[in-house]
Design an enzyme around this catalytic site. Structure first.
Site, short mmCIF file in Angstrom:
data_model
loop_
_atom_site.label_atom_id
_atom_site.label_comp_id
_atom_site.label_asym_id
_atom_site.label_seq_id
_atom_site.Cartn_x
_atom_site.Cartn_y
_atom_site.Cartn_z
CB SER A 79 -0.86 -0.11 1.34
OG SER A 79 -0.21 -0.05 2.28
CG ASP A 123 -4.56 5.14 7.42
OD1 ASP A 123 -3.39 4.90 7.85
OD2 ASP A 123 -4.96 4.63 6.32
CG HIS A 139 -1.47 3.61 5.00
ND1 HIS A 139 -2.82 2.93 5.57
CD2 HIS A 139 -1.06 2.58 4.52
CE1 HIS A 139 -2.68 1.60 4.98
NE2 HIS A 139 -1.81 1.51 4.28
#
Length: 357
Positions: free
Chosen positions: A47, A331, A334
Site C-alpha cells: 500500500s 490514518d 499509513h
C-alpha cells in the site's frame, strides 16, 4: 491492510510549494535523468506504493473512497491509501512526469506506458502467503503483470527501444510490513514453521530472490524501501493498549532492514545491480521523536477519525483533521504525504548521486 513503508509526492498540482533546497535536488535529478535517458519508473510492493491496482481486485484492501485522496489532484480518491500522492508519484514529478498510474487502470494511455507503471498491491509482501491472506497480488503475480507490461511496451515502441527503456528505468520495491502485521504475528501458519529470527531470514531470502528476478527481467537500477517502525503505528499501539511505541515490533523491523541492506550490497557486488536503500525507519522514527523539527504537531495519532484504529474501510467517510501536513500519520497505519515528502527528499539525493553519475 497494515502497511507502511517509505515515500511520496512532489510538485503536484494543488500541492504547496516545495522547500527551495528540495527544488535544487529536483532540478539536478531532472537534468541527470534526461542525460541518462531515464524515462520510466516501475513499481512493486504494497500500500505504500499502490496507486489503485486493488480497485480492480476482489479484496477489502482498498482506499478508493473519501477521505482518501483529499489532497490529491482534484481531491480525488484513487486507491492510494494516503491523503495525496505516493512516493513513486513524487519521484515521477521530480523527473517532470505525471503521477505513476496503476497498471490495471483502464484509463492507462500509451504515453503512460512509456513512463512506467505500478504493479503494487496493498496488503502484499515478500512472502506470497501474505498476499493470499488478503486476496491481493503477491510479488510473483506483480512480476507476471510486469511481463504483460513488457509485451505492451514492445508492441508500442519495438523490441530494441523497449529493452532500452526497461534497462534505463528506475525499479522500486516497497513492502515487508504486512509480512509481520498481517501474516506472521496474526496467522499461525508461519509461526509453526519459523521463530521470528528464522522468519526474518526467510523474508530476507525472498527479498533477494525477488530482486534477482527483476534483474533477470531487465532491471539495472533498484530502489528498495526499508520497513518503517511498525511499533509506532497508531493502530499497533491501540491494539497493544499502550501510548508509546511497541519496542518488540520496532526491533523486528530494524533487524529485517539490516538484512535488506546486506542483500543490496550483495546484489551490487555479485551481479552489478545498482541499488539504493531508502531508510524510512529512521526518518519516521526521528519525526515521531522530534515532530516540531519537521513541522509536525501530532506524531501519535492518525488524521482520520479518532486516529487510533481507523484505516481502509474503517476510515471510510470519517471526519479528518483540519491540516494533515501537521500529522505524521494519515490514518492509523499509513503516513501523510507530508511524511512521505520528507523521506523522498533523501531518496532523490541518493538517486542523483548513486544512479545517475
Amino acid at each position: 491492510m497494515l502497511l507502511v513503508a517509505f515515500v511520496t509526492l512532489l510538485v503536484a498540482v494543488a500541492l504547496q510549494p516545495l522547500p527551495s533546497v528540495l527544488s535544487l535536488d529536483v532540478h539536478l535529478l531532472r537534468q541527470l535523468a534526461a542525460k541518462h535517458n531515464v524515462t520510466s519508473i516501475l513499481v512493486f510492493g504494497d500500500s505504500s506504493v499502490d496507486p489503485g491496482n486493488n480497485n480492480f481486485i476482489k479484496t477489502e484492501m482498498k482506499g478508493n473512497f473519501p477521505p482518501y485522496g483529499e489532497n490529491f489532484i482534484n481531491h480525488k480518491p484513487t486507491g492510494r491509501l494516503c491523503d495525496g500522492l505516493l512516493a513513486p508519484d513524487y519521484i515521477a514529478e521530480a523527473m517532470g512526469y505525471p503521477p505513476i498510474p496503476a497498471f490495471l487502470d483502464p484509463s492507462l494511455t500509451q504515453a503512460d506506458l512509456t513512463r512506467g507503471a505500478s504493479f503494487a498491491s496493498a496488503g502484499s509482501g515478500y512472502d506470497d502467503l501474505t498476499a493470499n491472506i488478503s486476496n491481493v497480488w503477491s510479488f510473483t503475480t506483480q512480476a507476471n503483470y510486469f511481463l504483460h507490461y513488457k509485451i505492451h511496451l514492445t508492441k508500442l515502441v519495438g523490441p530494441l527501444e523497449s529493452a532500452k527503456m526497461i534497462n534505463n528505468a528506475i525499479f522500486l520495491m516497497s513492502m515487508g510490513s504486512n509480512d509481520f502485521l498481517q501474516n506472521y504475528l496474526v496467522d499461525f501458519t508461519r509461526q509453526k514453521q519459523f521463530t521470528v529470527e528464522q522468519y526474518i531470514e526467510f523474508l530476507s531470502h525472498r527479498m533477494l530472490y525477488d530482486a534477482k528476478m527483476l534483474h533477470r527481467l531487465g532491471a539495472k537500477r533498484l530502489v528498495v524501501v526499508g520497513v518503517p517502525p511498525m511499533g509506532c503505528m497508531p493502530l499497533i499501539k491501540y491494539l497493544r493498549g499502550q501510548k508509546t511505541c511497541v519496542d518488540q515490533l520496532n526491533q523486528i523491523a530494524f533487524s529485517f532492514n539490516a538484512k535488506i541492506i546486506k542483500n543490496l550490497e550483495l546484489l551490487q557486488s555479485k551481479i552489478g545491480l545498482k541499488t539504493i536503500y531508502v531508510d524510512a525507519y529512521s526518518t519516521i522514527q526521528e519525526a515521531i521523536k522530534n515532530p516540531r523539527k519537521f513541522g509536525f504537531v501530532e506524531a501519535s495519532l492518525g488524521c482520520c477519525g479518532t486516529g487510533t484504529y481507523e484505516y481502509g474501510e474503517t476510515c471510510k467517510d470519517m471526519q479528518v483533521c483540519k491540516d494533515p501536513t501537521k500529522y505524521v500519520f494519515w490514518d492509523a497505519v499509513h503516513p501523510t504525504q507530508r511524511m512521505y515528502q520528507i523521506i523522498v527528499k533523501k531518496a532523490i539525493a541518493s538517486i542523483s548521486e548513486e544512479f545517475l553519475v
